[in-house]
Motif scaffolding. Structure first.
Motif, short mmCIF file in Angstrom:
data_model
loop_
_atom_site.label_atom_id
_atom_site.label_comp_id
_atom_site.label_asym_id
_atom_site.label_seq_id
_atom_site.Cartn_x
_atom_site.Cartn_y
_atom_site.Cartn_z
N ILE A 95 10.49 4.74 7.62
CA ILE A 95 9.35 3.98 8.14
C ILE A 95 9.82 2.57 8.52
CG2 ILE A 95 7.09 2.98 7.62
CD1 ILE A 95 6.64 5.24 5.65
N ALA A 96 9.42 2.15 9.71
CA ALA A 96 9.64 0.77 10.16
C ALA A 96 8.29 0.26 10.65
CB ALA A 96 10.68 0.73 11.28
N SER A 97 7.53 -0.35 9.75
CA SER A 97 6.16 -0.71 10.12
C SER A 97 5.65 -1.90 9.32
CB SER A 97 5.24 0.51 9.92
OG SER A 97 4.04 0.36 10.63
N GLY A 98 6.50 -2.91 9.17
CA GLY A 98 6.10 -4.10 8.43
C GLY A 98 5.71 -3.79 7.00
N VAL A 99 6.44 -2.89 6.35
CA VAL A 99 6.07 -2.44 5.01
C VAL A 99 6.46 -3.47 3.95
CG1 VAL A 99 6.29 -0.62 3.28
CG2 VAL A 99 6.35 -0.04 5.72
N THR A 100 5.51 -3.83 3.13
CA THR A 100 5.74 -4.77 2.03
C THR A 100 6.38 -4.05 0.85
OG1 THR A 100 3.82 -6.07 2.69
CG2 THR A 100 4.64 -6.40 0.46
N VAL A 101 7.36 -4.71 0.25
CA VAL A 101 8.01 -4.17 -0.95
C VAL A 101 7.09 -4.38 -2.14
CG1 VAL A 101 10.02 -4.28 -2.46
CG2 VAL A 101 10.28 -4.71 0.00
N LEU A 102 6.59 -3.28 -2.71
CA LEU A 102 5.70 -3.34 -3.87
C LEU A 102 6.27 -2.45 -4.97
CD1 LEU A 102 2.22 -2.93 -2.13
CD2 LEU A 102 3.28 -5.06 -2.90
N GLU A 103 6.12 -2.89 -6.21
CA GLU A 103 6.66 -2.12 -7.34
C GLU A 103 6.07 -0.72 -7.39
OE1 GLU A 103 9.15 -2.84 -9.42
OE2 GLU A 103 9.44 -4.58 -8.14
N GLU A 104 4.77 -0.59 -7.13
CA GLU A 104 4.16 0.73 -7.19
C GLU A 104 4.68 1.66 -6.10
OE1 GLU A 104 0.81 -2.13 -5.72
OE2 GLU A 104 2.58 -2.21 -7.02
N ARG A 105 5.05 1.09 -4.96
CA ARG A 105 5.62 1.90 -3.89
C ARG A 105 7.03 2.38 -4.22
NH1 ARG A 105 3.55 -1.71 1.32
NH2 ARG A 105 1.44 -0.81 1.41
N LYS A 106 7.76 1.60 -5.01
CA LYS A 106 9.13 1.98 -5.37
C LYS A 106 9.19 3.29 -6.15
CE LYS A 106 11.07 -2.71 -5.51
NZ LYS A 106 11.72 -3.74 -6.36
N ALA A 107 8.07 3.67 -6.74
CA ALA A 107 8.05 4.92 -7.51
C ALA A 107 8.10 6.15 -6.61
CB ALA A 107 6.79 4.97 -8.37
N THR A 108 7.68 6.00 -5.35
CA THR A 108 7.60 7.16 -4.46
C THR A 108 8.44 7.04 -3.19
OG1 THR A 108 5.62 6.21 -3.43
CG2 THR A 108 5.29 7.75 -5.27
N MET A 109 9.10 5.91 -2.99
CA MET A 109 9.93 5.70 -1.81
C MET A 109 11.02 4.68 -2.13
SD MET A 109 7.03 3.58 0.33
CE MET A 109 5.72 4.65 -0.30
N ASP A 110 12.05 4.62 -1.30
CA ASP A 110 13.13 3.66 -1.51
C ASP A 110 13.15 2.64 -0.38
OD1 ASP A 110 14.07 4.76 -3.88
OD2 ASP A 110 15.40 6.16 -2.86
N PHE A 111 13.37 1.38 -0.75
CA PHE A 111 13.39 0.27 0.21
C PHE A 111 14.81 -0.16 0.52
CE2 PHE A 111 9.14 -0.03 -1.52
CZ PHE A 111 8.37 -0.42 -0.42
N ALA A 112 15.05 -0.44 1.79
CA ALA A 112 16.31 -1.06 2.18
C ALA A 112 16.25 -2.54 1.81
CB ALA A 112 16.53 -0.89 3.68
N ASP A 113 17.33 -3.27 2.04
CA ASP A 113 17.34 -4.70 1.76
C ASP A 113 16.27 -5.40 2.61
OD1 ASP A 113 19.50 -4.33 0.05
OD2 ASP A 113 20.98 -4.72 1.63
#
Length: 254
Positions: A95-113
């Motif tokens: 996904i490339a859509s201005g996604v905010t890094v949130l702790e709850e999201r880290k449980a179901t997806m991985d964030f790049a730098d």
């Protein structure tokens, strides 16, 4: 029964990778093309221009990262309300859509730098600029926001009448037409509407300072270390050669 059949199919596919002499992860790493979902309603990150082309900072960023690592990174225009579910079920790779890094999201997806820091701000009509200096002045007021975004969640902490929209642009239109008291969105998105959109120049204004701080990053499916490493590697190359800085300057990002 159908679910059980799907499980058997997945198991068979996994065994196929093993007997072919490699793991599933190794097979993924051989891909030449990766599809990135993007809700193209958020200028200057991603939007559809007057010619029907998908353009924006994040669109060019994804393409540049792909080029840097020798892969073909493409964009699929996807509604925000289904974008995370689509990633989970394999409809696209990232996904490339201005996604905010949130702790709850880290449980179901991985964030790049993270590639950017932004915050949520308040937009009002010019006529109301002297009455509203920030989010705290909107108690009991009707505030528009895009459903499922950071701004949507942030407004839950304030005593406002929240009006949710499928696209932030629809909230801005309602604000300009007098149907809302304010709208809330990312500071960079707000700046684009207020400063660069001819429809709203002289009609809308950003008031106060950002009332949140957040990091923005590209997202991959949980556990997809192959693509995650490719993105981080390519992004680092763009930082080192000045491409990322040039893209930010081109699209008026701080």
């Amino acid at each position: 029964m159908k679910k059980f059949a799907v499980v058997l199919l997945i198991a068979a596919m996994a065994l196929g990778y093993v007997f072919a002499g490699g793991s599933k992860e190794a097979a993924v790493s051989d891909k030449d093309t990766y599809v990135f979902a993007s809700d193209c309603t958020w200028p200057p990150f991603e939007y559809v221009d007057s010619n029907g082309n998908i353009v924006g900072f994040e669109i060019e960023l994804v393409e540049a990262i792909g080029k840097a690592v020798g892969k073909n990174f493409t964009i699929k225009n996807t509604p925000w309300d289904s974008i995370f579910a689509g990633l989970a079920n394999g409809a696209y790779d990232a996904i490339a859509s201005g996604v905010t890094v949130l702790e709850e999201r880290k449980a179901t997806m991985d964030f790049a730098d993270p590639f950017l820091n932004v915050g949520q701000v308040v937009i009002v009509r010019i006529a109301d600029k002297d009455k509203v200096s920030g989010i705290d002045d909107l108690t009991g007021k009707k505030v528009g926001v895009q459903m499922g975004t950071t701004g949507d969640f942030a407004l839950d902490e304030y005593n406002v009448l929240k009006a949710q929209y499928d696209e932030i642009g629809l909230a801005v239109i309602d604000l300009a037409n007098g149907n809302l008291d304010a709208a809330v969105c990312d500071s960079l998105i707000a700046s684009d509407f207020v400063l660069n959109n001819d429809n709203y120049k002289g009609a809308l204004a950003i008031v106060g300072e950002p009332f949140t701080t957040e990091e923005i990053a590209l997202v991959v499916k949980k556990g997809d270390t192959v693509l995650l490493d490719l993105i981080n590697k390519g992004q680092k190359m763009l930082v080192e050669d000045g491409t990322l800085a040039a893209l930010k300057k081109k699209w008026n990002l701080i």
